[in-house]
Design a protein around this motif. Structure first.
Motif, PDB file in Angstrom:
ATOM      1  N   LEU A 320       0.805  -1.220   0.000  1.00  0.00           N
ATOM      2  CA  LEU A 320       0.000   0.000   0.000  1.00  0.00           C
ATOM      3  C   LEU A 320       0.834   1.265   0.000  1.00  0.00           C
ATOM      4  O   LEU A 320       0.296   2.346  -0.266  1.00  0.00           O
ATOM      5  CB  LEU A 320      -0.914   0.009   1.232  1.00  0.00           C
ATOM      6  CG  LEU A 320      -1.974  -1.101   1.273  1.00  0.00           C
ATOM      7  CD1 LEU A 320      -2.752  -1.011   2.567  1.00  0.00           C
ATOM      8  CD2 LEU A 320      -2.895  -1.008   0.075  1.00  0.00           C
ATOM      9  N   ILE A 321       2.066   1.162   0.361  1.00  0.00           N
ATOM     10  CA  ILE A 321       2.903   2.368   0.417  1.00  0.00           C
ATOM     11  C   ILE A 321       3.124   2.862  -1.005  1.00  0.00           C
ATOM     12  O   ILE A 321       3.498   2.101  -1.894  1.00  0.00           O
ATOM     13  CB  ILE A 321       4.234   2.065   1.116  1.00  0.00           C
ATOM     14  CG1 ILE A 321       3.975   1.724   2.575  1.00  0.00           C
ATOM     15  CG2 ILE A 321       5.175   3.256   1.004  1.00  0.00           C
ATOM     16  CD1 ILE A 321       5.203   1.283   3.328  1.00  0.00           C
ATOM     17  N   LEU A 326      -5.603   4.407  -1.582  1.00  0.00           N
ATOM     18  CA  LEU A 326      -5.828   3.216  -0.767  1.00  0.00           C
ATOM     19  C   LEU A 326      -5.446   3.462   0.681  1.00  0.00           C
ATOM     20  O   LEU A 326      -6.123   2.995   1.617  1.00  0.00           O
ATOM     21  CB  LEU A 326      -5.025   2.048  -1.333  1.00  0.00           C
ATOM     22  CG  LEU A 326      -5.476   1.546  -2.715  1.00  0.00           C
ATOM     23  CD1 LEU A 326      -4.548   0.441  -3.188  1.00  0.00           C
ATOM     24  CD2 LEU A 326      -6.909   1.020  -2.650  1.00  0.00           C
ATOM     25  N   LEU A 327      -4.339   4.217   0.861  1.00  0.00           N
ATOM     26  CA  LEU A 327      -3.930   4.523   2.235  1.00  0.00           C
ATOM     27  C   LEU A 327      -4.974   5.375   2.929  1.00  0.00           C
ATOM     28  O   LEU A 327      -5.306   5.144   4.113  1.00  0.00           O
ATOM     29  CB  LEU A 327      -2.577   5.240   2.227  1.00  0.00           C
ATOM     30  CG  LEU A 327      -1.364   4.366   1.882  1.00  0.00           C
ATOM     31  CD1 LEU A 327      -0.120   5.235   1.749  1.00  0.00           C
ATOM     32  CD2 LEU A 327      -1.141   3.312   2.963  1.00  0.00           C
ATOM     33  N   ARG A 333     -11.195   3.588   7.059  1.00  0.00           N
ATOM     34  CA  ARG A 333     -11.831   2.364   7.553  1.00  0.00           C
ATOM     35  C   ARG A 333     -11.310   1.983   8.942  1.00  0.00           C
ATOM     36  O   ARG A 333     -12.063   1.494   9.794  1.00  0.00           O
ATOM     37  CB  ARG A 333     -11.595   1.214   6.566  1.00  0.00           C
ATOM     38  CG  ARG A 333     -12.407   1.369   5.297  1.00  0.00           C
ATOM     39  CD  ARG A 333     -12.178   0.191   4.362  1.00  0.00           C
ATOM     40  NE  ARG A 333     -12.988   0.311   3.171  1.00  0.00           N
ATOM     41  CZ  ARG A 333     -14.266  -0.071   3.071  1.00  0.00           C
ATOM     42  NH1 ARG A 333     -14.854  -0.630   4.123  1.00  0.00           N
ATOM     43  NH2 ARG A 333     -14.940   0.081   1.949  1.00  0.00           N
ATOM     44  N   SER A 334      -9.995   2.211   9.144  1.00  0.00           N
ATOM     45  CA  SER A 334      -9.437   1.912  10.474  1.00  0.00           C
ATOM     46  C   SER A 334     -10.070   2.801  11.524  1.00  0.00           C
ATOM     47  O   SER A 334     -10.426   2.335  12.633  1.00  0.00           O
ATOM     48  CB  SER A 334      -7.921   2.120  10.457  1.00  0.00           C
ATOM     49  OG  SER A 334      -7.304   1.228   9.550  1.00  0.00           O
ATOM     50  N   ASN A 335     -10.242   4.068  11.173  1.00  0.00           N
ATOM     51  CA  ASN A 335     -10.874   4.997  12.128  1.00  0.00           C
ATOM     52  C   ASN A 335     -12.326   4.591  12.385  1.00  0.00           C
ATOM     53  O   ASN A 335     -12.806   4.605  13.542  1.00  0.00           O
ATOM     54  CB  ASN A 335     -10.817   6.417  11.599  1.00  0.00           C
ATOM     55  CG  ASN A 335      -9.385   6.947  11.538  1.00  0.00           C
ATOM     56  OD1 ASN A 335      -8.544   6.552  12.374  1.00  0.00           O
ATOM     57  ND2 ASN A 335      -9.099   7.828  10.585  1.00  0.00           N
TER      58      ASN A 335
END
Length: 380
Positions: A320-321, A326-327, A333-335
């Protein structure tokens, strides 16, 4: 008579007059040529019989050659004019009158030329006779001088033969006589040259004295004019002196102004030099800072390269880097997941609280006695 016939007649008359004029001139040239040839023959005969100065003879020969050259050029020009002028033509009576006037002036010129020629001949004859007389007199004087010198030389030779040396009583030698004669001839030649130089110097001195006397005579009548001229010159010089004084005063003022300006410039130069020293000091400090900054920049570049290498390694290890969208989506989504987990935890806590409250209420209800149905009806 028509105009063409008149023009032809005038043309014929003009051509005939011109031809006659040039024929007379050519006859005059031939007569001059014959006279000059006869004179040159006479002069050559005169030069052959007598001793003449080589310089005079050379000048005469050069003048003769120049005269012959000019005569040939004149004859050539006359022939060209004789061939050219009849072809020009004359249109009217004015042209014929112009030709007659030209012929008259040309004839006058020829007459004056004849007069000049006669004067030249007379002058030449006079000076030729005088030259012959002088040459004859000079020849006679030279012959007399030579005879006297020879007689005196013979007397000296006779006296030399009888002469003896007093110390030795021996006769004199012929070699000594020749030596003495040579020395005497040399001294006589030197004496002659000295006398000639003296005569020339004397004549030059006399000529100079005459010129000075003439100048003195002229200056006697010009003293008053010179005085007035000197007065005018004196006035002019006084005016020039006043102008020069004014110019000198202006120059002095300019010098004073320039001195003040120079002093100001010197002071300003000292200030500028001081300011320059300060700026040079600041420049030195800035150079030091620049050197330090360059050192820090080298360190930062090394750190940057290191971080760049780490970043490249991380890119290789993580897919992803390097993908910004996407990041960002993964971070969102993580939040959201964290928020939902917190919400689930809160809901579980509330559910547990409500469950415990329900159990408490059920326990309390179970501990109470049941109500009378009649009371319930009454309440209704």
């Amino acid at each position: 008579m028509s105009e063409t016939e008149r023009s032809q007649g005038s043309e014929d008359e003009g051509s005939e007059s011109v031809a006659s004029m040039f024929q007379s001139q050519s006859s005059l040239g031939s007569s001059i040529k014959s006279s000059f040839d006869s004179e040159s023959d006479n002069q050559d005969g005169m030069f052959d019989g007598e001793e003449v100065d080589p310089e005079f003879k050379a000048k005469f020969e050069s003048a003769k050659a120049q005269f012959i050259q000019l005569r040939n050029q004149t004859i050539l020009i006359q022939r060209r004019l004789i061939d050219t002028i009849p072809q020009l033509g004359f249109e009217d009576s004015s042209s014929s009158s112009g030709v007659s006037d030209f012929q008259h002036r040309y004839q006058d010129t020829l007459d004056r030329l004849e007069e000049r020629r006669a004067e030249f001949e007379n002058t030449k004859d006079h000076y030729s006779n005088e030259l012959n007389q002088l040459q004859t007199h000079c020849t006679q004087a030279d012959s007399e001088r030579s005879a006297k010198e020879e007689q005196f030389r013979s007397l000296r030779a006779d006296a030399w033969k009888d002469a003896i040396i007093q110390r030795t009583n021996k006769p004199m030698k012929q070699a000594d006589l020749n030596t003495k004669e040579t020395q005497l001839s040399q001294k006589e030649f030197e004496l002659e040259q000295t006398r000639i130089d003296f005569i020339r110097t004397k004549n030059k001195h006399k000529q100079t004295e005459d010129e000075l006397n003439k100048q003195d005579q002229l200056s006697e009548g010009l003293h008053l004019i010179d005085f007035e001229q000197l007065k005018i010159e004196n006035q002019t010089l006084n005016e020039k002196k006043a102008e020069k004084s004014q110019d000198l005063e202006k120059i002095r003022k300019k010098i004073e102004i320039n001195a003040h300006t120079l002093t100001h410039v010197k002071e300003k130069l000292a200030f500028v030099m001081k300011h320059k020293a300060q700026l040079q000091k600041q420049q030195g400090d800035m150079d030091n800072m620049y050197a330090q900054s360059r050192a820090k920049l080298a360190t930062a570049r090394i750190h940057r390269d290191k971080v760049r290498d780490e970043n490249s390694n991380l890119k290789k290890s993580s897919g992803l880097i390097g993908m910004t969208d996407l990041l960002y989506d993964f971070e969102n989504r993580s939040n959201e997941l964290e928020l939902m987990q917190d919400r689930v935890t809160e809901l579980k806590t509330r559910c547990n609280d409500l469950t415990s409250m329900q159990h408490e209420l059920e326990a309390k209800i179970s501990q109470r006695q049941p109500l009378d149905p009649s009371l319930l009806r009454m309440n209704r």
